[in-house]
Design an enzyme around this catalytic site. Structure first.
Site, PDB file in Angstrom:
ATOM      1  N   HIS A  71     -10.454  -6.101   7.892  1.00 27.06           N
ATOM      2  CA  HIS A  71     -11.423  -5.994   6.795  1.00 27.06           C
ATOM      3  C   HIS A  71     -12.728  -5.371   7.263  1.00 27.06           C
ATOM      4  CE1 HIS A  71      -8.619  -8.947   5.270  1.00 27.06           C
ATOM      5  NE2 HIS A  71      -9.172  -8.941   4.087  1.00 27.06           N
ATOM      6  N   GLU A 114       0.820  -1.212   0.000  1.00 22.14           N
ATOM      7  CA  GLU A 114       0.000   0.000   0.000  1.00 22.14           C
ATOM      8  C   GLU A 114       0.858   1.267   0.000  1.00 22.14           C
ATOM      9  OE1 GLU A 114      -0.562  -2.676   1.785  1.00 22.14           O
ATOM     10  OE2 GLU A 114      -2.455  -3.322   0.898  1.00 22.14           O
TER      11      GLU A 114
END
Lengths: 354, 109
Positions: free
Chosen positions: A152, A83
């Site tokens: 998540h 990321e």
């Protein structure tokens, strides 16, 4: 609008909406976001989409489905599983005149890129005295509700909203998703676009021709989703639909609840909060994120400051708990449910001064 | 409905292509997960590829004798929108249930 730098008039809407005419369609949020991205790529040759699995696969939630085959591998491409690299590359692309639309696959995967988001994306425009704007639209599938593993299901809006230089927005339904994403992706500033992943599959009517009900302006600021007289429920993302359900149940008990979809979490539309609560005189703010230093505190202060004389009770918060986001089996105990929101409403209704 | 494309995977260490020997499914057919889809031959062996998922076959790529490169589309499935995600489960839309009742004396001053 309070705090809104350069609020755009509806006329400033991106071109191309005309081309679709006066169309309304029933779409899932996934389809609405996909269509918005497709149009952004078609309208802005400098727009590029990048992220893990965004290209060939079309994203783990199919948000970028078909976009690589339609717009090419130079416009929609896969990145390594890093990321910091996705956002670092976005900084470079933005400096080179592109409008990157990176995706961080899940909320909890944003942490490795916090340095790029906070120290570069949010500041480059300031640091360069406006020479290097960062028109970056960072899509983050956010919040919980899909029984997924750790990292998540998290709600990072307070983290992002605390960083000067970032704007933060979250849509609550397919219509909002289409218009807010198209709006965000044409801003000259970095916008964190938090998609409520538990709502991806729910369908709703999308009116492509107008961003809002006629006459209510552009997709900036908050939006009243249900009018009421007795109490205002403030929510965003996936919690808006739950609050609308709660409002229906409260009506059975004779309580008329207004539901305000905050939409923009930075800057917050303080005027809309104050207008609503001056009328209802009671407010409950609902979010999935943990209580302490959550955005609910900011909302409560803005309401208190603007409605101190007319408030019937302190603003209540119904939120997640101050624990790491739990595993899927415990999700229903963590995310504010209908009964916890009703309890919050009851606490406000019962409050008496003195 | 949503379409999901399944590209030819790497069938061995660093193989770059495979030759279609025989398709075992055809467009329009509903297939189950792990059902054999196609027999292909690589430089190492002939193998049957199991379906990565359930769904209706929309398109197949390549006929017997055709070479397909690893990473190129092999087959496209049609699946209901609500199974199109890969991670997690789709929340059920249920009628709201409640236990808490509201009671209030609203002084309309």
């Amino acid at each position: 609008m309070t705090g809104f730098r350069q609020a755009q008039s509806p006329d400033a809407q991106s071109p191309g909406t005309e081309a679709h005419g006066n169309h309304t369609a029933t779409l899932s949020m996934q389809q609405a976001l996909n269509r918005a991205l497709d149009e952004v790529l078609a309208e802005n040759p400098k727009a590029v989409i990048l992220g893990e699995d965004c290209g060939r696969l079309g994203g783990v939630f199919r948000i970028t489905d078909g976009l690589q085959s339609k717009h090419g591998e130079n416009r929609v491409f896969d990145t390594p599983l890093a990321e910091s690299g996705i956002l670092g590359m976005s900084v470079g692309l933005a400096m080179a005149g592109f409008h990157p639309i990176p995706e961080v696959q899940f909320d909890g995967f944003a942490y490795p890129a916090i340095n790029q988001i906070v120290c570069q994306i949010a500041r480059m425009n300031y640091r360069s005295r406006g020479k290097l704007p960062m028109p970056i639209t960072l899509r983050v599938p956010s919040f919980g509700g899909i029984r997924a593993p750790e990292h998540h299901g998290e709600s990072l809006e307070a983290l992002f909203a605390h960083v000067p230089g970032l704007k933060v927005v979250s849509p609550s339904n397919p219509h909002e998703a289409y218009h807010l994403l198209k709006y965000a992706a044409t801003r000259p500033d970095p916008v964190i676009f938090m998609e409520p992943k538990s709502r991806y599959w729910q369908k709703g009517d999308v009116d492509f021709s107008t961003a809002d009900a006629p006459g209510t302006g552009s997709p900036t600021g908050a939006k009243v989703m249900r009018e009421g007289r007795h109490l205002t429920l403030v929510a965003w993302g996936a919690m808006v639909s739950r609050c609308l359900q709660v409002a229906e149940l409260a009506a059975e008990d004779g309580i008329d609840v207004e539901v305000l979809d905050l939409r923009w979490l930075k800057p917050i539309d303080a005027d809309a909060l104050v207008t609503s609560v001056r009328k209802t005189r009671r407010a409950v703010v609902v979010h999935e994120a943990p209580l302490t230093s959550g955005l609910g505190a900011e909302v409560a202060q803005l309401i208190t400051h603007g409605c101190f004389d007319t408030l019937k009770a302190p603003v209540e918060r119904v939120t997640g708990f101050d624990v790491p986001y739990p595993s899927g089996d415990l999700e229903d105990e963590y995310i504010p449910n209908i009964d916890r929101i009703l309890f919050g409403i009851q606490r406000v209704l019962e409050y008496r001064r003195g | 409905m949503a379409e999901i494309s399944f590209p030819l995977p790497d069938l061995g260490e660093g193989l770059i292509e495979a030759t279609v020997l025989e398709w075992l499914v055809s467009p329009g057919e509903q297939v189950e997960r792990n059902q054999p889809l196609v027999e292909v031959e690589t430089t190492k062996s002939a193998v049957e590829l199991p379906s990565p998922q359930a769904g209706k076959v929309v398109r197949i790529y390549g006929g017997p004798g055709d070479k397909i490169n690893v990473g190129e589309p092999l087959i496209v499935f049609e699946v209901p929108d609500n199974t199109a995600g890969i991670v997690g489960t789709v929340p059920k839309e249920e009628a709201p249930k409640r236990r808490v009742r509201l009671s209030a004396v609203l002084d309309e001053d």
